[in-house]
Design an enzyme around this catalytic site. Structure first.
Site, short mmCIF file in Angstrom:
data_model
loop_
_atom_site.label_atom_id
_atom_site.label_comp_id
_atom_site.label_asym_id
_atom_site.label_seq_id
_atom_site.Cartn_x
_atom_site.Cartn_y
_atom_site.Cartn_z
N CYS A 190 -2.74 8.47 3.36
CA CYS A 190 -2.48 8.22 2.04
C CYS A 190 -3.59 8.54 1.24
CB CYS A 190 -2.36 6.68 1.85
SG CYS A 190 -3.64 5.87 2.65
N GLU A 204 0.97 -1.46 -0.02
CA GLU A 204 0.04 -0.10 0.01
C GLU A 204 0.77 1.29 0.16
OE1 GLU A 204 -3.01 -0.13 -0.67
OE2 GLU A 204 -3.69 -2.02 0.12
#
Ligand code: NAD
Length: 490
Positions: free
Chosen positions: A289, A255
Site C-alpha cells: 500500500c 486501511e
C-alpha cells in the site's frame, strides 16, 4: 494439492462449496479451499462472543493480562517453529521469492505477537483524583475487550496483515473471526493450526475462508454480534464495510488504497534516490500500500533521474524464486494482472510514453502462464491521466518534473488518497518543512518502508480511517471503562 478447511470454535469444518487457488507463478492449481457458509460464520462469531464478553468470558476476556500474555508468548514461540512452512505458504500463494518471504514475512509475524504482548503489558491505564461540590473522588480506567473483532485482510502481505490485526485483538482479550483474502488462504491456515495446538481456548480464534460480497466477508460484516472490524483492502470495499458496520454502530479501522508520491529535490543524493525509489516502486511487484506510483523530480535532476530509474527498472530480476536479494515475482492473480495491464494501455492513449516496461514479459517457460508484468515507467503524461490518478497496485511509476517546493507539495497532494510519501533531500530544514504539508499518514525522509512494526499506520481521504499499529491498535481493540470512587474524609 492442499485442501484448506475452516477452523471454527476449535473444529475443522468443510464447506458446502469449494474454490480453487491457482499459482500466480505458473498458473497451476495449488489448493482447494472450502468456502465458509453463513451458518459457519454465525457459529464462529457466537463462539468468539462467548469467550470475550459473553457468558464464558472467564475463558479469555476476563483472564488477568499476565495470564493471557503468557499464552500469547507461548503461541508466538510455536509460530516461530513453523516459520519454514509459513515461508513456503507465502511463496506458493504469491509467487514472491524465498528471500523476500524469509526476510519480510515469516519470522516477522511471530515477532509481532511478542511486540504486541510487550506493548500491552506496558499500556498504562489513566487515573486522576478530583474534588468538587459533591466531595472528593478519584477515577481510573480499565481497558476491557471490545468483544468480537472481525479481521478482513488483503492478499499483498497475507501473513503480516493477518498478524497485525489478530495480535492486538487477542492480547486485549477479544474474540477474533478472521477472513483472509481468497487469493492467499494458505498462511492463515497454518496460523489456525498453530492456534489449535496452543493454549488459546477454543472459540477465541476462528478462520473462515471465502470471498467478499455475497460470501463469507459479507456474512461476517452483517453479523450483529461482531463489535468492530479491522479491515485492509481497497477503498471501495472499505466503503461497503463501513456501510455494513453502521448497522448497530460497530467501529471500523480501515486501511485502504494509495497513490503515493516521491518528491526528489535538487539537493538529493541520487544514488540513495535510485536505490530507494527502485524499492519503493517495485518491491513486491508494487503490491504494497505504501508503494510509490508517482515521482516528482526537480527539473534540474529530471533527465538524470529518468535515465537512471529506467535502467534500474529494466535491470530488475523477475520471476526467480531462489534469487537472493531484490527481485520481483508475479502479480497475485491473472485478474489483477489484467487490471494493471489495462491501466498501462491508457498511457499512450493519454499522451505518455514508456521509458521502461509497459508490457507482459516473455520467458519461454511455465512462467508464461503466470501473472507477470514488467516494471513500467511512464513519462509525458498530464496530471489528469488515468495512469496518474488511479491506484495500480502494481510495478508502475509516473515521473514528472517540478520547479519549486510548493509545486512539488501541490502535486503530491493532488489525489483523493493520502497514505504515504517519501521526501528525498539533503536539506534537513526542507525535509521537516515539507513533511507536514503532504497530507499523508506516513512521510519517509531519504528512505521508504523503514518502519517500526509498532508505529501508527493511518491514512487520510480515500486511504482510510486507520487506527492500526502499536498503541493505536491496542486502543482500537479495547474499550476504556471509567471507574469513579468517592473518597470519604472519615
Ligand atoms: P479487496 O478490498 O478486494 O479485498 C480485501 C478483503 O476484503 C478480501 O479478504 C476480500 O475477500 C474482502 N472483501 C471484499 N469485498 C468485501 C465485502 N463487500 N464485504 C466484506 N469483505 C469483502 O482488496 P485486495 O485487492 O485484496 O487488496 C488490495 C488493496 O488493499 C489495494 O487497494 C491496497 O492499496 C490496499 N491495501 C492497503 C493497505 C494499507 O495499510 N492502507 C495495506 C495493504 C493493502
Amino acid at each position: 494439492m492442499q485442501e484448506l478447511t475452516n477452523y471454527i470454535a476449535g473444529q475443522w469444518q468443510v464447506g458446502e462449496r469449494t474454490f480453487v487457488k491457482t499459482s500466480p507463478f505458473h498458473g497451476q492449481a495449488i489448493a482447494t479451499v472450502h468456502e465458509a457458509t453463513e451458518s459457519m460464520v454465525d457459529e464462529a462469531v457466537r463462539a468468539a462472543h462467548r469467550v470475550s464478553i459473553g457468558d464464558r468470558a472467564s475463558a479469555w476476556g476476563n483472564l488477568a493480562m499476565t495470564q493471557r500474555l503468557a499464552i500469547v508468548e507461548d503461541f508466538a514461540g510455536r509460530l516461530m517453529a513453523r516459520v519454514d512452512d509459513l515461508v513456503e505458504a507465502e511463496v506458493q500463494d504469491t509467487g514472491r521469492s524465498y528471500w523476500q518471504a524469509c526476510n519480510f514475512d515469516g519470522a516477522r509475524a511471530a515477532k509481532l505477537f511478542r511486540a504486541y504482548a510487550a506493548a500491552a503489558e506496558n499500556l498504562e491505564d489513566r487515573s486522576k483524583s478530583f474534588s468538587g461540590a459533591m466531595g472528593k473522588a478519584m477515577w481510573y480506567t480499565n481497558r476491557r475487550p471490545k468483544g468480537v473483532i472481525g479481521c478482513i485482510t488483503p492478499w499483498n502481505m497475507p501473513l503480516l496483515m493477518m498478524c497485525m490485526k489478530i495480535a492486538p485483538a487477542l492480547v486485549m482479550g477479544n474474540g477474533v473471526v478472521a477472513k483472509p483474502s481468497e487469493e492467499t488462504p494458505s498462511s492463515s491456515a497454518i496460523l489456525a493450526e498453530v492456534i489449535a495446538e496452543s493454549d488459546i481456548p477454543d472459540g477465541v480464534f476462528s478462520l473462515v475462508h471465502g470471498f467478499g460480497a455475497g460470501s463469507t466477508g459479507e456474512y461476517l460484516t452483517r453479523h450483529p454480534l461482531v463489535n468492530a472490524f479491522n479491515f485492509t483492502g481497497e477503498s471501495a470495499t472499505g466503503v461497503q464495510i463501513m456501510q455494513a458496520a453502521s448497522v448497530g454502530l460497530r467501529e471500523v479501522s480501515l486501511e485502504l488504497g494509495g497513490k503515493n508520491a516521491a518528491l526528489i529535490f535538487q539537493d538529493a543524493n541520487m544514488d540513495h534516490v535510485i536505490d530507494g525509489v527502485r524499492r519503493s516502486s517495485f518491491f513486491n511487484a508494487g503490491q504494497i500500500c505504501f508503494c510509490t506510483e508517482r515521482a516528482y523530480v526537480h527539473r534540474s535532476r529530471y533527465d538524470e533521474f529518468i535515465e537512471k530509474m529506467a535502467k534500474a527498472a529494466s535491470d530488475i530480476v523477475i520471476g526467480d524464486l531462489h534469487h537472493e536479494g531484490f527481485s520481483i515475482g508475479p502479480l497475485v492473480s491473472h485478474a489483477h494482472r489484467d487490471k494493471v495491464k489495462n491501466l498501462l494501455d491508457t498511457v499512450v492513449e493519454d499522451g505518455g510514453e514508456f521509458v521502461a516496461g509497459g508490457d507482459i514479459p516473455k520467458f519461454g517457460d511455465e512462467r508464461d502462464n503466470g501473472a507477470f508484468i514488467l516494471p513500467s515507467i511512464a513519462i509525458g503524461l498530464p496530471e489528469t491521466a488515468r495512469f496518474v490518478k488511479q491506484e495500480a497496485f502494481g510495478p508502475v511509476l509516473h515521473i514528472a518534473p517540478f520547479d519549486d517546493e510548493q509545486e512539488a507539495i501541490d502535486l503530491a497532494n493532488d489525489t483523493q488518497y493520502g497514505l504515504a510519501t517519501s521526501i528525498w533531500t539533503e536539506n534537513i530544514s526542507r525535509a521537516h518543512r515539507v513533511a507536514p504539508q503532504v497530507r499523508v499518514g506516513h512521510a519517509w525522509v531519504n528512505s521508504w518502508q523503514l518502519r517500526d512494526l509498532l508505529s501508527p499506520i493511518s491514512g487520510v481521504g480515500a486511504s482510510g480511517l486507520g487506527r492500526d499499529g502499536g498503541r493505536d491498535s491496542l486502543e482500537f481493540c479495547s474499550q476504556p471503562q471509567t471507574v469513579t470512587v468517592r473518597l470519604f474524609d472519615q
